[in-house]
Design a protein around this motif. Structure first.
Motif, PDB file in Angstrom:
ATOM      1  N   THR A   1      32.528 -59.886  11.203  1.00  0.00           N
ATOM      2  CA  THR A   1      32.411 -58.478  10.679  1.00  0.00           C
ATOM      3  C   THR A   1      31.245 -58.485   9.973  1.00  0.00           C
ATOM      4  OG1 THR A   1      34.999 -58.331  10.260  1.00  0.00           O
ATOM      5  CG2 THR A   1      33.568 -57.003   8.940  1.00  0.00           C
ATOM      6  N   TRP A   2      30.523 -57.335  10.427  1.00  0.00           N
ATOM      7  CA  TRP A   2      29.320 -56.671   9.732  1.00  0.00           C
ATOM      8  C   TRP A   2      29.746 -55.397   8.840  1.00  0.00           C
ATOM      9  CZ3 TRP A   2      29.159 -58.624  14.699  1.00  0.00           C
ATOM     10  CH2 TRP A   2      28.234 -60.029  14.887  1.00  0.00           C
ATOM     11  N   THR A   3      29.431 -55.037   7.742  1.00  0.00           N
ATOM     12  CA  THR A   3      29.310 -53.759   7.291  1.00  0.00           C
ATOM     13  C   THR A   3      27.779 -53.236   6.929  1.00  0.00           C
ATOM     14  OG1 THR A   3      31.341 -54.319   6.161  1.00  0.00           O
ATOM     15  CG2 THR A   3      30.183 -52.572   5.134  1.00  0.00           C
ATOM     16  N   ILE A   4      27.638 -52.046   7.501  1.00  0.00           N
ATOM     17  CA  ILE A   4      26.218 -51.489   7.453  1.00  0.00           C
ATOM     18  C   ILE A   4      26.394 -50.339   6.782  1.00  0.00           C
ATOM     19  CG2 ILE A   4      24.041 -51.336   8.470  1.00  0.00           C
ATOM     20  CD1 ILE A   4      25.715 -52.451  10.875  1.00  0.00           C
ATOM     21  N   THR A   5      25.539 -49.918   5.727  1.00  0.00           N
ATOM     22  CA  THR A   5      25.404 -48.618   5.124  1.00  0.00           C
ATOM     23  C   THR A   5      24.400 -47.811   6.087  1.00  0.00           C
ATOM     24  OG1 THR A   5      25.536 -49.434   2.806  1.00  0.00           O
ATOM     25  CG2 THR A   5      24.240 -46.968   3.305  1.00  0.00           C
ATOM     26  N   TRP A   6      25.140 -46.487   6.579  1.00  0.00           N
ATOM     27  CA  TRP A   6      24.726 -45.548   7.367  1.00  0.00           C
ATOM     28  C   TRP A   6      23.971 -44.347   6.439  1.00  0.00           C
ATOM     29  CZ3 TRP A   6      26.544 -40.944   9.810  1.00  0.00           C
ATOM     30  CH2 TRP A   6      25.589 -40.422  10.857  1.00  0.00           C
ATOM     31  N   LYS A   7      23.002 -43.569   6.596  1.00  0.00           N
ATOM     32  CA  LYS A   7      22.865 -42.363   5.905  1.00  0.00           C
ATOM     33  C   LYS A   7      22.805 -41.413   7.028  1.00  0.00           C
ATOM     34  CE  LYS A   7      19.422 -39.811   3.316  1.00  0.00           C
ATOM     35  NZ  LYS A   7      18.177 -40.021   2.606  1.00  0.00           N
ATOM     36  N   ALA A   8      23.662 -40.412   7.073  1.00  0.00           N
ATOM     37  CA  ALA A   8      23.804 -39.300   8.037  1.00  0.00           C
ATOM     38  C   ALA A   8      22.633 -38.394   7.981  1.00  0.00           C
ATOM     39  CB  ALA A   8      24.841 -38.427   7.568  1.00  0.00           C
ATOM     40  N   PRO A   9      22.357 -37.819   9.286  1.00  0.00           N
ATOM     41  CA  PRO A   9      21.249 -36.975   9.488  1.00  0.00           C
ATOM     42  C   PRO A   9      21.273 -35.815   8.739  1.00  0.00           C
ATOM     43  CG  PRO A   9      22.519 -37.120  11.520  1.00  0.00           C
ATOM     44  CD  PRO A   9      23.180 -38.006  10.324  1.00  0.00           C
ATOM     45  N   ALA A  10      20.068 -34.942   9.077  1.00  0.00           N
ATOM     46  CA  ALA A  10      20.176 -33.678   8.395  1.00  0.00           C
ATOM     47  C   ALA A  10      21.121 -32.688   9.096  1.00  0.00           C
ATOM     48  CB  ALA A  10      18.696 -33.135   8.882  1.00  0.00           C
ATOM     49  N   ALA A  11      21.143 -31.646   8.173  1.00  0.00           N
ATOM     50  CA  ALA A  11      22.302 -30.704   8.844  1.00  0.00           C
ATOM     51  C   ALA A  11      21.786 -30.029  10.101  1.00  0.00           C
ATOM     52  CB  ALA A  11      22.184 -29.266   8.040  1.00  0.00           C
ATOM     53  N   GLY A  12      22.787 -29.418  11.017  1.00  0.00           N
ATOM     54  CA  GLY A  12      22.498 -29.092  12.145  1.00  0.00           C
ATOM     55  C   GLY A  12      22.349 -30.242  13.380  1.00  0.00           C
TER      56      GLY A  12
END
Length: 241
Positions: free
Chosen positions: A110-121
């Motif tokens: 198992t790997w756990t990765i932090t992901w930052k969501a993209p810009a609005a739209g």
């Protein structure tokens, strides 16, 4: 490759290949489709600019060496969002792969990765992952290639990233042995989840300002609060009495 994927081997439409297809060096072999991706993104969708956990869990009988590559793309096949490096993962913008030292896993990995969501739209985002379950014979033949993909939507929330980062949510005592208290937040409609260090949910319930953690094993955990317009996560340590 213990140092990570050579790149563009996730099986996504834009990559056009996986570890075993269209030039992938562990083939030619028909990949196996398995459910391996989970996320902490709520069903209501991601908040632009907020951070979430993406968890990849793979297992194959009689296999103890695993590698992966993941990509996040919009509906046009353009990379969106941003993965973050950690001790097990190398990340570059919207891609991530395993690091040397994170490939061994008896019975699964198992790997756990932090992901930052993209810009609005940006709209809908799709995660594509290819996992290589290697047979350890020292060659590129006879290995197992596992594929999965997951869609997530963009939330309709107007909450700002600033309001998420400035939320004064505190956990105490930390480390905790019996009762973990939550201050700086009070929304009975929220859902409270505790995840272990592998990203697996070990407790999930409606929000309360205190939670009994006495039955958890000692280690690092994450408390996550979800409401219709935000997801907030804090780390805490469970210690033995």
């Amino acid at each position: 490759n213990s140092g990570g994927s050579p790149g563009k081997r996730t099986g996504s439409p834009s990559d056009g290949s996986s570890c075993a297809t269209n030039g992938g060096c562990h083939g030619p072999k028909t990949p196996e489709n398995l459910e391996m991706i989970s996320t902490t993104i709520p069903e209501t969708g991601y908040v632009p600019g907020a951070e979430y956990e993406v968890i990849i869990s793979a297992s194959k009988m009689n296999i103890n060496r695993y590698g992966f590559e993941i990509v996040s793309e919009n509906n046009s096949g353009v990379g969106v969002g941003e993965f973050m490096d950690n001790t097990d993962v190398n990340a570059t913008n919207n891609r991530a792969t395993h690091k040397f030292g994170s490939i061994n896993g008896a019975g699964g990995k198992t790997w756990t990765i932090t992901w930052k969501a993209p810009a609005a739209g940006t709209g809908e985002v799709k995660f594509y992952v290819a996992v290589l379950a290697a047979n350890g014979n020292g060659t590129t033949s006879g290995d197992n290639v596992l594929l999965d993909n997951v869609n997530v939507t963009e939330g309709q929330s107007t909450a700002s990233v600033t309001s998420l980062s400035n939320l004064q949510l505190t956990l105490f005592p930390n480390p905790a042995s019996n009762i973990l208290h939550i201050s700086g937040y009070n929304d009975d409609s929220s859902v409270l989840t505790i995840l272990n260090n592998e990203g697996k949910k070990v407790i999930r319930q409606n929000f309360q300002d205190r939670i009994d953690v006495s039955m958890l094993e000692a280690g690092v955990y994450y408390l996550q609060l979800e409401s219709t317009n935000l997801v907030v996560k804090r780390q805490f340590i469970k210690q033995n009495k």
